[in-house]
Design an enzyme around this catalytic site. Structure first.
Site, PDB file in Angstrom:
ATOM      1  N   GLY A 141      18.484  -1.199 105.207  1.00  0.00           N
ATOM      2  CA  GLY A 141      17.581  -0.857 104.115  1.00  0.00           C
ATOM      3  C   GLY A 141      17.365   0.632 103.956  1.00  0.00           C
ATOM      4  N   GLY A 165      25.054   4.112 108.874  1.00  0.00           N
ATOM      5  CA  GLY A 165      24.278   2.886 108.855  1.00  0.00           C
ATOM      6  C   GLY A 165      24.383   2.173 107.525  1.00  0.00           C
ATOM      7  N   LYS A 210      10.614  -5.158 103.718  1.00  0.00           N
ATOM      8  CA  LYS A 210      10.821  -4.399 102.479  1.00  0.00           C
ATOM      9  C   LYS A 210      11.496  -5.217 101.382  1.00  0.00           C
ATOM     10  CE  LYS A 210      10.778   0.117 104.712  1.00  0.00           C
ATOM     11  NZ  LYS A 210      11.452   1.420 104.886  1.00  0.00           N
ATOM     12  N   ARG A 233      29.446   0.135 111.572  1.00  0.00           N
ATOM     13  CA  ARG A 233      30.237  -0.582 112.562  1.00  0.00           C
ATOM     14  C   ARG A 233      31.009  -1.723 111.918  1.00  0.00           C
ATOM     15  NH1 ARG A 233      25.876   1.155 115.262  1.00  0.00           N
ATOM     16  NH2 ARG A 233      26.149   1.939 117.388  1.00  0.00           N
ATOM     17  N   ASP A 266      10.101   5.705  99.896  1.00  0.00           N
ATOM     18  CA  ASP A 266      11.063   6.285 100.827  1.00  0.00           C
ATOM     19  C   ASP A 266      12.051   7.191 100.092  1.00  0.00           C
ATOM     20  OD1 ASP A 266      10.178   5.157 103.231  1.00  0.00           O
ATOM     21  OD2 ASP A 266      11.357   3.339 102.938  1.00  0.00           O
ATOM     22  N   GLY A 307      12.582  11.704 111.080  1.00  0.00           N
ATOM     23  CA  GLY A 307      11.836  10.584 110.558  1.00  0.00           C
ATOM     24  C   GLY A 307      10.360  10.890 110.371  1.00  0.00           C
ATOM     25  N   ASN A 360       8.695  -0.435  99.851  1.00  0.00           N
ATOM     26  CA  ASN A 360       7.860  -0.110 101.003  1.00  0.00           C
ATOM     27  C   ASN A 360       6.400   0.026 100.597  1.00  0.00           C
ATOM     28  OD1 ASN A 360       7.869   2.392  99.668  1.00  0.00           O
ATOM     29  ND2 ASN A 360       7.823   3.545 101.599  1.00  0.00           N
ATOM     30  N   SER A 402       3.115   2.166 114.825  1.00  0.00           N
ATOM     31  CA  SER A 402       3.040   2.866 113.540  1.00  0.00           C
ATOM     32  C   SER A 402       2.015   3.995 113.552  1.00  0.00           C
ATOM     33  CB  SER A 402       2.682   1.880 112.421  1.00  0.00           C
ATOM     34  OG  SER A 402       2.545   2.569 111.186  1.00  0.00           O
ATOM     35  N   SER A 441       1.228   5.351 110.603  1.00  0.00           N
ATOM     36  CA  SER A 441       0.690   5.351 109.239  1.00  0.00           C
ATOM     37  C   SER A 441      -0.838   5.306 109.198  1.00  0.00           C
ATOM     38  CB  SER A 441       1.275   4.182 108.444  1.00  0.00           C
ATOM     39  OG  SER A 441       2.652   4.378 108.203  1.00  0.00           O
TER      40      SER A 441
END
Length: 281
Positions: free
Chosen positions: A136, A133, A71, A158, A108, A244, A92, A20, A22
């Site tokens: 979350g 996708g 989350k 998928r 987010d 990201g 988050n 991370s 952060s």
């Protein structure tokens, strides 16, 4: 919660957490804001361990940032939650309130909205949005799309079941899901915004299958490794790309302001520290 006297603490929690960035971002923000008695660390924590961790935090703790796989669990530990956290079923951010209870939020979503705004998609523009996708981060992407004014979102997964799992969030957000099988993923790239939330490597084969449209924004939520093959292909066709890392910074700004009460967050210092630590751009 606003900052008071005495040392204050915050942290990012998740598993794994060693990667991370952060702590780098928030530490730079504390320094730039003159909050020299504030600290921000990383805590490795599995989902089953989170309730005990949170219950054991002392009054010096201002807040927590939550990443995978925490989350959903974080939301259940809060006395109150923001509408966006409730709609997406994920938080988050946990912020310590004056009475010692926790408030849950999902930064987010406004973070995604901000980076898409910065890439040229104005709020309320009703863009065509496709999401790759079904986890979350995909729920946050649905919320961001709704905020931008989208009423229908193409969702590529998928497993059809993954799209069904997004249905409650979509209903709460007022958007309709148009399900697309993964074999047809390349067909959704004519959208105004394509948001990829799939794990590292999953979208790599699409790099050679997509016909890129000028004006599309590709938001690839991965940042390590960067650029991804998909992002490289988009950049080669003059498609606007956000990463990201852009989201990591944008969501951290909201967390910083809620933890400390400092508004606006010292963005320039936080961005500089992130770029230096990530070794890109």
């Amino acid at each position: 919660m606003t900052h008071g006297s005495g040392p204050r603490r915050a942290a990012v929690c998740g598993k794994p957490i060693g990667h991370s960035l952060s702590p780098v971002i928030h530490a730079a923000g504390f320094a730039a804001a003159g909050l020299y008695d504030w600290s921000y660390t990383a805590i490795e924590c599995a989902e089953a361990e989170l309730p005990q961790l949170v219950a054991g935090l002392g009054a010096e703790w201002a807040g927590l940032s939550l990443t995978m796989p925490l989350k959903e669990a974080a939301l259940t530990l809060a006395a109150e939650a923001s509408p966006v956290a409730l709609a997406t079923g994920a938080a988050n951010t946990l912020v310590r309130r004056l009475d010692g209870t926790w408030h849950a939020d999902n930064t987010d979503v406004p973070g995604m909205v901000r980076v898409l705004n910065d890439a040229g998609l104005p709020t309320g523009s009703g863009p065509a949005v496709a999401v790759l996708g079904g986890g979350g981060t995909a729920r946050a992407a649905l919320a961001a799309a709704a905020h931008l004014g989208a009423t229908e979102v193409s969702v590529v997964t998928r497993r059809p079941e993954a799209r069904a799992e997004l249905a409650p969030a979509a209903a709460a957000l007022g958007v309709t899901i148009r399900g697309v099988d993964w074999a047809d993923a390349a067909t959704v790239f004519a959208a105004d915004a394509v948001i990829s939330t799939v794990p590292k490597g999953a979208a790599d084969p699409l790099a050679t299958q997509v016909t890129w449209r000028p004006g599309t924004v590709l938001f690839d939520a991965i940042y390590d490794p960067w650029p991804t093959p998909l992002a490289e292909a988009a950049q080669a066709h003059d498609v606007r790309v956000v990463s990201g890392l852009d989201l990591l910074l944008a969501q951290a700004l909201g967390q910083f302001e809620q933890f400390t009460g400092v508004r606006p967050a010292p963005e320039a210092a936080m961005r500089e520290a992130l770029v230096a630590a990530a070794g890109v751009r």
